[in-house]
Design an enzyme around this catalytic site. Structure first.
Site, PDB file in Angstrom:
ATOM      1  N   ASP A 127      -4.622   9.541  15.698  1.00 45.16           N
ATOM      2  CA  ASP A 127      -5.197   9.217  14.383  1.00 45.16           C
ATOM      3  C   ASP A 127      -5.870   7.852  14.429  1.00 45.16           C
ATOM      4  OD1 ASP A 127      -5.836   9.718  11.743  1.00 45.16           O
ATOM      5  OD2 ASP A 127      -3.991   8.826  10.964  1.00 45.16           O
ATOM      6  N   GLY A 150       0.939   5.429   1.334  1.00 48.53           N
ATOM      7  CA  GLY A 150       0.356   6.423   2.228  1.00 48.53           C
ATOM      8  C   GLY A 150       0.901   7.799   1.928  1.00 48.53           C
ATOM      9  N   GLY A 151       0.438   8.769   2.717  1.00 45.32           N
ATOM     10  CA  GLY A 151       0.880  10.135   2.501  1.00 45.32           C
ATOM     11  C   GLY A 151       2.326  10.352   2.864  1.00 45.32           C
ATOM     12  N   MET A 152       2.868   9.500   3.738  1.00 40.78           N
ATOM     13  CA  MET A 152       4.231   9.694   4.209  1.00 40.78           C
ATOM     14  C   MET A 152       5.163   8.570   3.770  1.00 40.78           C
ATOM     15  SD  MET A 152       5.516  10.312   8.138  1.00 40.78           S
ATOM     16  CE  MET A 152       5.089   8.667   8.683  1.00 40.78           C
ATOM     17  N   ALA A 153       4.635   7.362   3.661  1.00 40.20           N
ATOM     18  CA  ALA A 153       5.496   6.217   3.389  1.00 40.20           C
ATOM     19  C   ALA A 153       4.771   5.183   2.539  1.00 40.20           C
ATOM     20  CB  ALA A 153       5.965   5.580   4.700  1.00 40.20           C
ATOM     21  N   ASN A 154       5.565   4.313   1.910  1.00 38.39           N
ATOM     22  CA  ASN A 154       5.036   3.170   1.174  1.00 38.39           C
ATOM     23  C   ASN A 154       5.340   1.904   1.966  1.00 38.39           C
ATOM     24  OD1 ASN A 154       4.292   4.914  -0.912  1.00 38.39           O
ATOM     25  ND2 ASN A 154       6.261   4.658  -1.957  1.00 38.39           N
ATOM     26  N   VAL A 155       4.434   0.934   1.893  1.00 35.99           N
ATOM     27  CA  VAL A 155       4.576  -0.289   2.677  1.00 35.99           C
ATOM     28  C   VAL A 155       4.718  -1.476   1.734  1.00 35.99           C
ATOM     29  CG1 VAL A 155       3.571  -1.740   4.470  1.00 35.99           C
ATOM     30  CG2 VAL A 155       3.160   0.718   4.504  1.00 35.99           C
ATOM     31  N   GLY A 187       0.827  -1.199   0.000  1.00 37.53           N
ATOM     32  CA  GLY A 187       0.000   0.000   0.000  1.00 37.53           C
ATOM     33  C   GLY A 187       0.864   1.251   0.000  1.00 37.53           C
TER      34      GLY A 187
END
Length: 682
Positions: A134, A20-25, A18
């Site tokens: 969050d 995200g706004g800050m990181a990729n997983v 996936g």
């Protein structure tokens, strides 16, 4: 990052999970510990942003402090070629948002069980003075065993950090945002509790409490509007359970639970019959007295208005006063003239104010007319719940709305092919021609039954009853199945059934039954065998000469008359050979024979076919029949009958005339598995 790349010489990338706004997983494999892991990698475009790097490092610090079965564990933190990365536990399954969508409606007990796991994890974080900030279903993972795990502490803040260093930027998802965060205030532990209340609301209703065209409109609702009643969506929800939602989402932080432990305690008894008459929770008030953060535009408008008022006040304060008029004999006339002069002097100024007011009035009217003409025409989402799809589409079209995506999901309350809910919900104001998604019932959710043989009845029955099954119990004795374990089920494994329409009966073992031994002396061998078969006992025979007891009858037994034994125990009987007479010499010897256990066969004889315990346990027992031929036995009659549940070894006694041979045959579940027709002492 490409597939196959090995990070730090240890973590081989398998595929992306996936973004995200800050990181990729990514899913990766730990080559050293031979296990799958998740790797969170800071995005390339953010590696030069110091604040983002600090947030990423803060997540690593926060998560490594928290070791809990309901928090995704961080295994490793590192940097390679300027790439910041976290190595975390890989959780198979889905997030809670998708789980709610796929399984709604969820049984109340299951909702409470999932929430208890989440609350336990947040409790540990709060004990470490870490606020998540969050909390939302997207940050809660559910594995196939329904274990919840919280992830993404990327914006978590410890209470030890100085509050003045924090900005008023709202980082959390607006649908789960507390009123104090929506106003621009700092997040507290009570802010996490508010988010937990919204999550509980969504699990009970399948949707969030507030929707809007923009994030700002949703945030406004969080501190202006009351949380809708979950019982309005599902009237079967107990008031005590709804009260947990209300108390967790109270507008004022002091009206919420003091901590997550208190919320967990309250939630634990929400389904208890003792709370059936509980009144609806009503907080002390709505206004928490905090200073509200106003938009910059509003602040500028207020400042401009203050300056305008000051400008109007200054001329009035500094204007020269009219000179005094000398008193004369015609004082009244002079006064009148003076007053007239003043009126003439000030008259133009008054007209200027009047004209300004008129112009301002018409300007405002024009603005209002323009807004009315150019603002989008609005409509309200009609209530189409429980209607068929065609009828719902017609109603939406009549309300100047379009049908959006069609979702199909199970429902125990809404009939097949009828509308469960809409998104946005009915009553929501929307622009005309906006799309409205429909959720259509596929009927009650079907549950695939497992094979419960060997499982504990108590836990299995509780689980199935929570799903809506009617569970019945039948108890039988068994020598091979432990007490409380399931031996048989009335509905076969693998069948998909509707829980509330299905009754299932379990045959449950009560363990072996005790037997008080009768007096078997002077009984024939056949009589003794019949007695043993009727009481699930095994017999072993010995032989001795006797001048008092007829040949073939029991001389003595061990244990003796009146002894209490368990079903399946072995009783040793000594049979008479009759009076001892001089004859040819005999050899006496023993032969040990190993009998292997066959787990694939059954052991139901004609005589035992009506015995439910024998039928139920056939897969775990072998029926063994042993035949001997020597001075005292013939191969045509059974020497010994027994049941085994694993490999066994028996000792067979032989008495044969010198120079002669004996024989034996072993039958397992009707099949000869061992035979020797020439058994000698040597």
């Amino acid at each position: 990052m490409r597939t196959g790349y090995t990070l730090n010489g240890r973590y081989r990338i398998i595929r992306a999970l996936g973004e995200g706004g800050m990181a990729n997983v990514y899913l990766a494999h730990d080559l050293i510990l031979d296990r799958d892991v998740s790797v969170k990698l800071l995005r390339l475009d953010l590696r030069d942003d110091p604040s983002t790097v600090r947030r990423f490092q803060r997540e690593a610090l926060a998560a490594t402090e928290l070791l809990h079965p309901n928090i995704v564990q961080v295994y490793d933190v590192g940097e390679e070629n300027g790439m910041q990365y976290l190595v975390m536990e890989y959780v198979q399954g889905t997030d809670l948002k998708a789980y709610i969508k796929d399984h709604f409606p969820i049984a109340y007990q299951e909702v409470i069980e999932i929430m208890e796991q989440i609350l336990s994890a947040v409790k540990l974080a709060h004990e470490h003075n870490i606020i998540h900030r969050d909390l939302k279903p997207q940050n809660i993972l559910i594995d196939p065993q329904r274990v919840a795990k919280i992830t993404d502490f990327g914006i978590a803040v410890t209470l030890s950090e100085h509050s003045l260093t924090q900005t008023n930027t709202v980082l959390g998802s607006v649908h789960y945002l507390s009123p104090e965060q929506a106003r621009g205030g700092m997040a507290t532990k009570q802010s996490d509790i508010y988010s937990l209340g919204i999550i509980l609301y969504e699990m009970l209703t399948g949707t969030v409490p507030f929707e809007g065209e923009t994030a700002v409109s949703i945030a406004l609702k969080h501190f202006q509007s009351e949380i809708p009643s979950v019982r309005a969506v599902d009237a079967n929800i107990p008031q005590a359970l709804e009260n947990v939602v209300f108390k967790a989402t109270a507008k004022r932080p002091q009206d919420r639970y003091p901590d997550v432990a208190a919320m967990a305690t309250d939630l634990k008894t929400a389904l208890s019959p003792s709370r059936a008459g509980e009144e609806r929770f009503d907080p002390a008030g709505d206004d928490d007295g905090e200073t509200k953060v106003l938009p910059l535009s509003a602040l500028s408008s207020l400042t401009a208005a203050d300056h305008a008022a000051e400008a109007d006040a200054t001329p009035a304060a500094t204007a020269p006063q009219p000179a005094a008029t000398a008193k004369t004999a015609t004082g009244d006339a002079a006064d009148a003239a003076t007053a007239k002069g003043r009126y003439r002097k000030r008259h133009p100024r008054r007209f200027r104010f009047i004209w300004a007011a008129v112009i301002l009035f018409f300007l405002l009217v024009g603005i209002l007319i323009g807004v009315a003409l150019f603002q989008p025409q609005m409509t309200s989402v009609p209530n189409v719940v429980d209607r068929k799809q065609a009828s719902a589409q017609t109603t939406l079209t009549a309300a100047h709305l379009k049908v959006g995506e069609i979702h199909r999901t199970s429902s125990a309350k809404v009939k097949l092919h009828r509308i469960i809910r809409t998104e946005p919900r009915s009553g929501t104001q929307l622009k005309r021609n906006t799309e409205v998604d429909l959720w259509i019932s596929t009927g009650p959710q079907r549950y695939k039954l497992n094979d419960y043989k060997g499982d504990a009845y108590a836990s299995t029955a509780a689980k199935l009853q929570a799903l809506g099954f009617k569970v019945h119990r039948e108890s039988v004795h068994s020598t091979s199945v432990p007490a409380g374990r399931i031996m048989q089920q009335s509905v076969s494994a693998g069948q998909k059934v509707i829980p509330k329409d299905t009754a299932i009966t379990f045959t449950v073992s009560t363990g072996s039954q005790t037997v008080t031994l009768s007096d078997l002396t002077d009984k024939t061998k056949t009589q003794a065998q019949n007695y043993a078969a009727g009481h699930n006992l095994n017999l072993a025979f010995r032989y001795a000469y006797s001048n008092d007891v007829d040949k073939g009858k029991v001389i003595r037994q061990s244990p003796g008359e009146g002894a209490v034994v368990q079903e399946g125990d072995e009783i040793t009987l000594t049979l008479s050979r009759g009076p001892e007479s001089k004859g040819p010499a005999t050899d006496q010897f023993n032969v040990r024979v190993r009998i292997p256990f066959d787990s694939s066969s059954s052991s139901t004889s004609d005589a035992d076919a009506s015995d439910s315990s024998t039928v139920a346990s056939s897969a775990t027992e072998n029926l063994i029949q042993i035949y001997l031929k020597d001075q005292d036995h013939q191969l045509s009659s059974i020497y010994k009958q027994m049941t085994i549940t694993s490999d066994a070894t028996v000792t067979l006694p032989f008495t044969v005339a010198s120079g002669k041979a004996g024989a034996y045959k072993i039958v397992r579940n009707g099949t000869v598995i061992a035979e020797d027709k020439h058994v000698t002492k040597d």
